[in-house]
Design an enzyme around this catalytic site. Structure first.
Site, PDB file in Angstrom:
ATOM      1  N   HIS A 170      40.159  40.114  27.616  1.00  0.00           N
ATOM      2  CA  HIS A 170      39.691  38.831  28.185  1.00  0.00           C
ATOM      3  C   HIS A 170      39.587  37.755  27.090  1.00  0.00           C
ATOM      4  CE1 HIS A 170      37.240  37.078  31.782  1.00  0.00           C
ATOM      5  NE2 HIS A 170      37.801  36.101  31.094  1.00  0.00           N
TER       6      HIS A 170
ATOM      7  N   ARG B 240      41.376  36.860  37.150  1.00  0.00           N
ATOM      8  CA  ARG B 240      40.249  37.777  37.281  1.00  0.00           C
ATOM      9  C   ARG B 240      40.786  39.136  37.685  1.00  0.00           C
ATOM     10  NH1 ARG B 240      37.679  34.862  34.690  1.00  0.00           N
ATOM     11  NH2 ARG B 240      35.825  33.700  35.238  1.00  0.00           N
TER      12      ARG B 240
ATOM     13  N   GLU C  18      35.055  44.967  33.534  1.00  0.00           N
ATOM     14  CA  GLU C  18      35.055  44.721  32.076  1.00  0.00           C
ATOM     15  C   GLU C  18      33.692  45.066  31.479  1.00  0.00           C
ATOM     16  OE1 GLU C  18      36.291  40.636  31.692  1.00  0.00           O
ATOM     17  OE2 GLU C  18      38.133  41.021  32.768  1.00  0.00           O
TER      18      GLU C  18
END
Ligand code: 8YV
Length: 312
Positions: A277, A230, A259
């Site tokens: 991601h 993360r 993000e």
């Protein structure tokens, strides 16, 4: 009557199609249509989330009938766990099926950043090969790899790195029983003993900013940071500063603090490899994740045991 479900995430069609067939399914209505959401909110019985999507206390307070949050992803740090616990809401996730993909991408980022694959590709496409060979890179096989978080994903990274003859060590909240890899009591101690530092820890409040300026300093000017966990685990401004000043050599990053916004400073740097991601982003794995996320909803509404509840 079909149970009413709200998705708070951008889910793939092969999941939303199934959700639409089996449930009274509403796709991100809370973010799209305030008036419709007002009418819908009291009826919502379950939420579908993802690794990236947020389920805040404020959202939950508008959804009094919600009893289940099915997360399409292994990490459920996007859910306000305290608020969910207070309400007795159960959370499910999709562990195991994505472990291999995430570990594969971690290795991919290590090799891409150390061997400068993207810069070498640009060098060739830019017509520079005839001018001379591309600059020499950093060897991966045999290097020292430090893993922050030796859970399912961290262990899968270690198994792959073993095959590369890398010297593996790790840190975690405590030594992992049965692990033969050397344990370091904290990220600074780990970072000062490795060439590649890989973040594979949980997100959320307990790990926020764990990889800070001190850790990056300890990693040193020849060290690389890899993050497939993360964005929140890394102090992003400290990382940008360390890269700029040459206090670390490079980074391979699949996750970011805000993000899909990535700091412009990172985007402008050649010594980082950035991916949006995508660690679990293969068709095979996302379909397996969809089966579990869907299966948990079905189990919940038919009174069957949940497939993968998270511990509360
Ligand atoms: C996915 C993730 O990006 O599993 C997680 O925690 O963050 C990823 O696998 C996500 O859940 C799918 O949107």
């Amino acid at each position: 009557m079909k149970p009413t479900i709200l998705s708070v995430a951008n889910l793939p069609n092969f999941l939303t199609d199934r959700l639409r067939d089996s449930f009274d399914f509403h796709d991100r209505t809370h973010a799209r249509d305030t008036a419709a959401f007002k009418t819908l909110a009291p009826k919502v019985q379950a939420i579908v989330g993802s690794g990236e999507a947020k389920v805040t206390r404020e959202l939950l307070s508008q959804l009094p009938a919600v009893k289940l949050i099915s997360v399409f992803g292994v990490g459920y740090d996007g859910v306000d766990l305290v608020a969910a616990r207070e309400r007795g809401i159960t959370i499910t996730n999709t562990p195991d099926v994505l472990t291999d993909d995430v570990a594969d991408l971690a290795m991919g980022l290590i090799i891409a950043v150390a061997r400068e694959i993207l810069a070498a590709d640009s060098y060739l496409r830019g017509g520079h090969w005839a001018e001379g060979p591309f600059r020499l890179a950093r060897k991966v096989s045999g290097a020292r790899l430090g893993i922050i978080g030796l859970g399912r994903i961290g262990s899968a990274i270690a198994r792959r790195a073993d095959a590369f003859g890398m010297k593996i060590s790790y840190t975690d909240r405590a030594p992992i029983a049965g692990s033969t890899y050397p344990f370091h009591p904290n990220p600074v101690a780990l970072a000062s003993n490795v060439d590649f530092l890989v973040v594979a820890a949980y997100g959320g409040p307990t790990t926020r900013g764990l990889v800070n300026a001190q850790v990056l300093e300890a990693l040193g000017p020849e060290g690389y940071l890899i993050n497939v966990a993360r964005g929140s685990v890394v102090d992003e401004p400290a990382l940008v500063a360390a890269l700029r000043a040459g206090r670390i050599r490079g980074a391979g990053l699949d996750v970011f603090v805000d993000e899909p916004n990535v700091p412009a400073d990172l985007v402008a740097m050649e010594k980082v490899v950035l991916t949006p991601h995508i660690a679990s982003g293969t068709l095979q794995t996302r379909k397996a994740m969809a089966d579990i996320a869907f299966g948990n909803l079905q189990a919940h509404f038919t009174g069957q045991p949940l497939l993968t509840p998270v511990p509360n």
